[in-house]
Design a protein around this motif. Structure first.
Motif, PDB file in Angstrom:
ATOM      1  N   GLN A  11       0.829  -1.211   0.000  1.00  0.00           N
ATOM      2  CA  GLN A  11       0.000   0.000   0.000  1.00  0.00           C
ATOM      3  C   GLN A  11       0.867   1.267   0.000  1.00  0.00           C
ATOM      4  O   GLN A  11       0.569   2.234  -0.694  1.00  0.00           O
ATOM      5  CB  GLN A  11      -0.887   0.026   1.239  1.00  0.00           C
TER       6      GLN A  11
ATOM      7  N   THR B 104       0.655   4.162  -2.941  1.00  0.00           N
ATOM      8  CA  THR B 104       0.366   5.598  -2.803  1.00  0.00           C
ATOM      9  C   THR B 104       1.503   6.432  -3.389  1.00  0.00           C
ATOM     10  O   THR B 104       1.314   7.593  -3.743  1.00  0.00           O
ATOM     11  CB  THR B 104       0.165   6.018  -1.322  1.00  0.00           C
TER      12      THR B 104
ATOM     13  N   GLU C 236      -1.127  13.197  -8.348  1.00  0.00           N
ATOM     14  CA  GLU C 236      -2.170  13.643  -7.406  1.00  0.00           C
ATOM     15  C   GLU C 236      -1.861  15.059  -6.906  1.00  0.00           C
ATOM     16  O   GLU C 236      -2.768  15.860  -6.678  1.00  0.00           O
ATOM     17  CB  GLU C 236      -2.367  12.631  -6.267  1.00  0.00           C
TER      18      GLU C 236
ATOM     19  N   LEU D 217      -4.147  18.395  -7.467  1.00  0.00           N
ATOM     20  CA  LEU D 217      -4.528  19.281  -6.361  1.00  0.00           C
ATOM     21  C   LEU D 217      -4.151  20.723  -6.678  1.00  0.00           C
ATOM     22  O   LEU D 217      -4.920  21.651  -6.427  1.00  0.00           O
ATOM     23  CB  LEU D 217      -3.839  18.835  -5.067  1.00  0.00           C
TER      24      LEU D 217
ATOM     25  N   ALA E 134      -4.763  19.440   1.653  1.00  0.00           N
ATOM     26  CA  ALA E 134      -4.749  17.973   1.583  1.00  0.00           C
ATOM     27  C   ALA E 134      -3.789  17.375   2.609  1.00  0.00           C
ATOM     28  O   ALA E 134      -4.038  16.306   3.160  1.00  0.00           O
ATOM     29  CB  ALA E 134      -4.377  17.527   0.172  1.00  0.00           C
TER      30      ALA E 134
ATOM     31  N   ASP F 228      -5.634  17.718   6.034  1.00  0.00           N
ATOM     32  CA  ASP F 228      -6.674  16.728   6.333  1.00  0.00           C
ATOM     33  C   ASP F 228      -6.181  15.275   6.170  1.00  0.00           C
ATOM     34  O   ASP F 228      -6.972  14.321   6.271  1.00  0.00           O
ATOM     35  CB  ASP F 228      -7.955  16.984   5.514  1.00  0.00           C
ATOM     36  N   GLY F 229      -4.883  15.125   5.922  1.00  0.00           N
ATOM     37  CA  GLY F 229      -4.294  13.777   5.949  1.00  0.00           C
ATOM     38  C   GLY F 229      -4.422  12.980   4.665  1.00  0.00           C
ATOM     39  O   GLY F 229      -4.006  11.821   4.622  1.00  0.00           O
ATOM     40  N   THR F 230      -4.984  13.567   3.602  1.00  0.00           N
ATOM     41  CA  THR F 230      -5.122  12.799   2.366  1.00  0.00           C
ATOM     42  C   THR F 230      -3.808  12.762   1.568  1.00  0.00           C
ATOM     43  O   THR F 230      -3.591  11.885   0.763  1.00  0.00           O
ATOM     44  CB  THR F 230      -6.245  13.356   1.459  1.00  0.00           C
ATOM     45  N   LEU F 231      -2.943  13.746   1.806  1.00  0.00           N
ATOM     46  CA  LEU F 231      -1.637  13.766   1.121  1.00  0.00           C
ATOM     47  C   LEU F 231      -0.522  13.707   2.168  1.00  0.00           C
ATOM     48  O   LEU F 231      -0.427  14.590   3.012  1.00  0.00           O
ATOM     49  CB  LEU F 231      -1.502  15.047   0.275  1.00  0.00           C
TER      50      LEU F 231
ATOM     51  N   ARG G  94       5.360  13.141   0.520  1.00  0.00           N
ATOM     52  CA  ARG G  94       5.165  13.211  -0.936  1.00  0.00           C
ATOM     53  C   ARG G  94       5.480  14.602  -1.469  1.00  0.00           C
ATOM     54  O   ARG G  94       6.129  14.755  -2.490  1.00  0.00           O
ATOM     55  CB  ARG G  94       3.716  12.843  -1.298  1.00  0.00           C
TER      56      ARG G  94
END
Ligand code: ZN
Length: 367
Positions: free
Chosen positions: A171, A175, A282, A286, A308, A311-314, A318
């Motif tokens: 995983q 990502t 990604e 964004l 991002a 809120d922990g999505t990125l 990265r």
């Protein structure tokens, strides 16, 4: 890649080497001139080993060696060979569909083509050591930039203690590699090997990765025997002599072609802006939602990238990695531009000097 099985190309003696209708069309004009098509299996100091419908030949590359290092013949190229002469010459290189390019070193800003006409850029990553996501991203940028489809193979999957850990590791890599298949394999248990074999059975593949990433084990699994034995094939050259050649391009028994690039340890990016963008697709998506078009995702209001991360999505890693590769790429491009400018200036001065000398000579003659 052309897969129409009823085509004339599939019956071609070089079909196993990747010859298809597209190459046949590209080659038509050279065929009319009596040249033979061939794929370069190895390049060595001004000469290349080429497989042709008439068997393997060694050809001189003098005619197709330009000053531009990016256009030097490399393994995987399709060439038009003049087999009548002595020495035999590779007269033309067919336009590459893809090319894996890296920068040769940090000192000299030159690109080096590692392999041409590659369909699958296989990035090998060992699960026996801690994952280096930054390194995977760097290999991915190189792979995307080449025009080939990247694939990440996680080798030595049997060394991961349990299934849960394995899925977490996979995983993490997924990502890091949007749009790329991530495949755990183990040559010990055979896990994933059949899937991998099926993927590379169409087209040309190249294995990338640092030493210890399990490239040779993977190559052996594909070849079904010891690579070194297969690579040293005894060929009959045009003069009837037997010669032992080491090939960097091999036909796989299950279909497909494998290019082995020795010594690909560290890879420096080479003008890989598109590739970097694809690795971090990604983030680029964004960024389109940022309030300001030229947002640097620092402290600007309305920054979608920072939101991002918030809120922990990125993962913040990265963004850091993205910035690092963008910076590195800009440095290389700037250096290359400087080198090209210097070269152009030198040529121009040289021409100027020659012109002046010619004028002086003329005046001398008139006197
Ligand atoms: Zn932003």
């Amino acid at each position: 890649m052309n897969l129409s099985s009823a085509s004339a190309a599939s019956a071609h003696p070089l079909a196993a080497y990747g010859w298809d209708d597209g190459w046949a069309r590209e080659f038509a004009a050279y065929a009319e001139r009596g040249l033979l098509p061939g794929r370069v299996v190895r390049v060595d100091r001004g000469q290349c080993d080429v497989v042709t419908p008439a068997g393997p030949v060694r050809a001189d590359t003098e005619f197709v060696t330009p000053r531009d290092p990016m256009r030097v013949v490399c393994t995987g190229d399709w060439v038009a060979v003049d087999t009548d002469g002595d020495p035999r010459y590779a007269r033309h290189v067919l336009e590459r569909r893809t090319a894996l390019v890296r920068s040769t070193s940090s000192e000299r800003s030159e690109g080096q083509v590692l392999a041409a006409n590659v369909d699958h850029a296989v990035i090998c990553v060992s699960l026996a050591v801690e994952l280096d996501l930054g390194r995977i991203e760097r290999f991915l940028a190189l792979a995307w930039e080449s025009g080939a489809q990247p694939l990440v193979v996680l080798t030595k999957a049997d060394l991961v203690p349990d299934v849960t850990t394995l899925s977490y590791l996979a995983q993490d890599v997924e990502t890091t590699a949007p749009g790329v298949q991530v495949l755990p394999v183990s040559s010990t248990t055979g896990e994933g090997v059949d899937v991998f074999r099926a993927i590379v059975s169409g087209g040309t593949s190249v294995l990338l990765g640092v030493s210890g990433a399990g490239k040779s084990t993977l190559a052996n699994a594909l070849l079904g025997e010891d690579v070194m034995d297969v690579r040293a094939t005894r060929d009959v050259d045009g003069k009837g002599r037997h010669t032992t050649t080491t090939r960097n391009l091999l036909v796989l028994p299950g279909g497909g072609v494998l290019i082995d690039t020795p010594g690909v340890r560290g890879v420096g990016l080479w003008d890989a802006e598109t590739g970097v963008g694809q690795v971090f697709s990604e983030i680029e998506e964004l960024a389109e939602q940022c309030r300001f078009h030229d947002c640097a995702h620092g402290a600007e209001p309305g920054c979608a990238v920072l939101a991002a991360i918030e809120d922990g999505t990125l993962p913040e890693r990265r963004l850091d990695s993205y910035r690092k590769l963008v910076r590195e790429n800009r440095r290389i491009v700037a250096k290359t531009d400087a080198r090209l400018r210097a070269e152009m200036l030198r040529d121009w001065k040289l021409k100027g000097a020659q012109g002046k000398a010619a004028m002086a000579a003329k005046r001398g003659n008139l006197r």
